[in-house]
Structure formats: structure tokens, C-alpha cells
Design a protein around this motif. Structure first.
Motif, short mmCIF file in Angstrom:
data_model
loop_
_atom_site.label_atom_id
_atom_site.label_comp_id
_atom_site.label_asym_id
_atom_site.label_seq_id
_atom_site.Cartn_x
_atom_site.Cartn_y
_atom_site.Cartn_z
N TYR A 1 -17.03 0.58 4.98
CA TYR A 1 -15.69 0.69 4.45
C TYR A 1 -14.90 -0.39 5.17
O TYR A 1 -14.72 -0.31 6.39
N ILE A 2 -14.48 -1.46 4.45
CA ILE A 2 -13.95 -2.63 5.15
C ILE A 2 -12.85 -3.30 4.34
O ILE A 2 -13.07 -4.35 3.72
N PRO A 3 -11.64 -2.72 4.33
CA PRO A 3 -10.54 -3.36 3.60
C PRO A 3 -10.12 -4.70 4.20
O PRO A 3 -9.56 -5.55 3.49
N SER A 4 -10.41 -4.90 5.49
CA SER A 4 -10.12 -6.19 6.12
C SER A 4 -10.90 -6.27 7.42
O SER A 4 -11.40 -5.25 7.92
N ARG B 1 -13.24 11.09 -2.90
CA ARG B 1 -12.52 10.18 -2.01
C ARG B 1 -11.30 10.89 -1.45
O ARG B 1 -10.60 11.58 -2.18
N GLY B 2 -11.07 10.67 -0.15
CA GLY B 2 -9.84 11.12 0.47
C GLY B 2 -8.89 9.95 0.56
O GLY B 2 -8.61 9.28 -0.44
N TYR B 3 -8.40 9.66 1.77
CA TYR B 3 -7.46 8.55 1.93
C TYR B 3 -8.17 7.23 2.20
O TYR B 3 -7.57 6.18 2.12
N THR B 4 -9.45 7.29 2.49
CA THR B 4 -10.17 6.05 2.81
C THR B 4 -11.40 5.92 1.93
O THR B 4 -11.29 5.73 0.74
N SER C 1 -10.08 -10.03 -7.97
CA SER C 1 -9.06 -10.83 -8.63
C SER C 1 -7.63 -10.47 -8.22
O SER C 1 -6.70 -11.18 -8.59
N ASP C 2 -7.47 -9.38 -7.47
CA ASP C 2 -6.12 -8.96 -7.11
C ASP C 2 -6.17 -8.32 -5.72
O ASP C 2 -7.25 -8.03 -5.19
N SER C 3 -5.02 -8.11 -5.17
CA SER C 3 -4.96 -7.48 -3.85
C SER C 3 -5.45 -6.04 -3.94
O SER C 3 -5.17 -5.33 -4.91
N VAL C 4 -6.22 -5.64 -2.93
CA VAL C 4 -6.74 -4.28 -2.90
C VAL C 4 -6.43 -3.65 -1.55
O VAL C 4 -6.24 -4.35 -0.56
N ASN C 5 -6.38 -2.32 -1.55
CA ASN C 5 -6.18 -1.61 -0.30
C ASN C 5 -7.49 -1.26 0.39
O ASN C 5 -7.53 -1.07 1.59
#
Lengths: 110, 109
Positions: free
Chosen positions: B48-51, A94-97, B26-30
Motif C-alpha cells: 500500500y504505497i500512495p507515496s 476497504r477501510g480508510y487505507t 492519469s490523475d491525482s490519487v490518494n
């Protein structure tokens, strides 16, 4: 083009005989991971590196060791494989994403 | 540590049907990713979909980070969609990637 490469794809080893699995990456990512996955279960984190910093999970057996000689390569050493160590072993980077996984090595212990 | 729950655990559908897979955390994620594990065991990146919402062909995904869930939609299912779908979350500050237990999808011809 494969970005995370694991070798071999299939490994058969004898009970108690040391075995090494390898992983290489072309992404120049800082973080590399080793996961163990048994049938019908989620991948379980064994350890990971951030650059050279090694992080061992508390429940990873002492039988499992890892080496990361440089950014591109990471090895998983199983010192004395038991029948319970038969599983799929997954390497990831993994990098930054996002994270990327290799094809996995399926380990059989006989 | 953070908990990741996926539902349903198993799903059997006829070819052509649509499906929705859910991931609660269960918690906030990046960061959040969806993977498909193929029959040979490789984890294939889907999203890849943080939001927000993304679409790729018949697949789309939505993550509502403030409400701590993500959804994966599969439309017009094909037999090749069969397999296990995993949701995985991680923080930038904590390098661990935490997986849910997966949803096993069976598409019948």
C-alpha cells in the motif's frame, strides 16, 4: 488469519439456474466490492457498497444483483447464469487505507 | 474516469534476474496498491504505497505521486514470483478501485 472469506471456492451451476456467492469479512470495513475477472483480464468492478449504500456500475448486467444484510456479509446473486458469466468473482473490503481481497470464487456454467 | 496503465504487459526473465514494473495513472490519487495474483487467482497485497518508497524482502516499491507513476522492483527473481502483478488506484472520496491491465511475469528456472 483470513480476513475476507469467500464461499464457495469453486461453484458449478447449470445454465439459467440461479446461484449465490457469499463473502464475509472480519475487518469491520465500510466498503465492500464485487469484481468479475475473466481469463487474462483485469478485475472488473460490478458494484460496491459504502455501508448500506449500494452503487451499481453502469455496465453491470441486470442479471447480477447484490445484498448486504450487515457490515460483515455481502452476497452476489446471478439470477440466470449464462455461459458468458463463467469467471472468477472477487470480493474485497476497504477501510480508510488499503483494500483486502478474498480468495475468489471460480464459477463454471454448464 | 482515471486511467491506469501498466508496462510491460509481459515479461520473461531467468531466475535470479531483477525486474522493474511500472504503473502510470492519469490523475491525482490518494491511494495506490500493488497486488500479486497467485496461480489460484487470489490477489495478494504487496504494497500500500500512495507515496514514497517501501521495501519488503526482495520487493520494493516507489510512488511519485506528483508525477503520477509507481514502480515495483523485484530483485533476484524466483520461479515463485511468476504470475500477474496489478497496480490499483483509488480516491478516498470515490470508493471505486481502478485496476491496470497487469504485467504477466514469467520466471524461468
Amino acid at each position: 488469519d483470513a480476513m475476507v472469506i469467500q464461499n464457495p471456492r469453486y461453484q458449478v451451476t447449470q445454465f439459467g439456474k440461479p446461484v449465490t456467492l457469499s463473502c464475509s469479512q472480519t475487518l469491520n470495513h465500510n466498503v465492500m466490492y464485487w469484481y468479475q475477472q475473466k481469463s487474462s483480464q483485469a478485475p472488473k468492478l460490478l458494484f460496491h457498497y459504502y455501508d448500506k449504500d449500494f452503487n451499481n456500475e453502469a455496465d453491470t448486467p441486470d442479471n447480477f444483483q447484490s445484498r448486504r444484510p450487515n457490515t460483515s456479509f455481502c452476497f452476489l446473486d446471478i439470477r440466470s447464469p449464462g455461459l458468458g458469466d463463467a469467471a472468477m468473482y472477487l470480493c474485497a473490503t476497504r477501510g480508510y487505507t488499503e483494500a483486502f481481497f478474498g480468495q475468489g470464487t471460480r464459477l463454471t456454467v454448464v | 474516469g482515471i486511467q491506469v496503465e501498466q508496462s510491460p504487459p509481459d515479461l520473461i526473465l531467468q531466475e535470479g534476474a531483477n525486474s522493474t514494473l511500472r504503473c502510470n495513472f492519469s490523475d491525482s490519487v490518494n491511494n495506490l496498491q500493488w497486488f500479486h495474483q497467485n496461480p489460484w487467482g487470489q490477489l495478494i497485497n504487496l504494497f500500500y504505497i500512495p507515496s514514497g518508497t517501501k521495501q519488503n524482502g526482495r520487493l520494493s516499491a516507489t510512488t511519485v505521486a506528483t508525477e503520477r507513476y509507481s514502480l515495483l522492483y523485484i530483485s533476484s527473481s524466483q520461479t515463485t514470483d511468476s504470475g500477474v502483478y496489478f497496480c490499483a488506484v483509488f480516491y478516498i472520496g470515490d470508493d471505486k478501485i481502478i485496476f491496470g491491465k497487469g504485467t504477466r511475469l514469467h520466471i524461468l528456472p
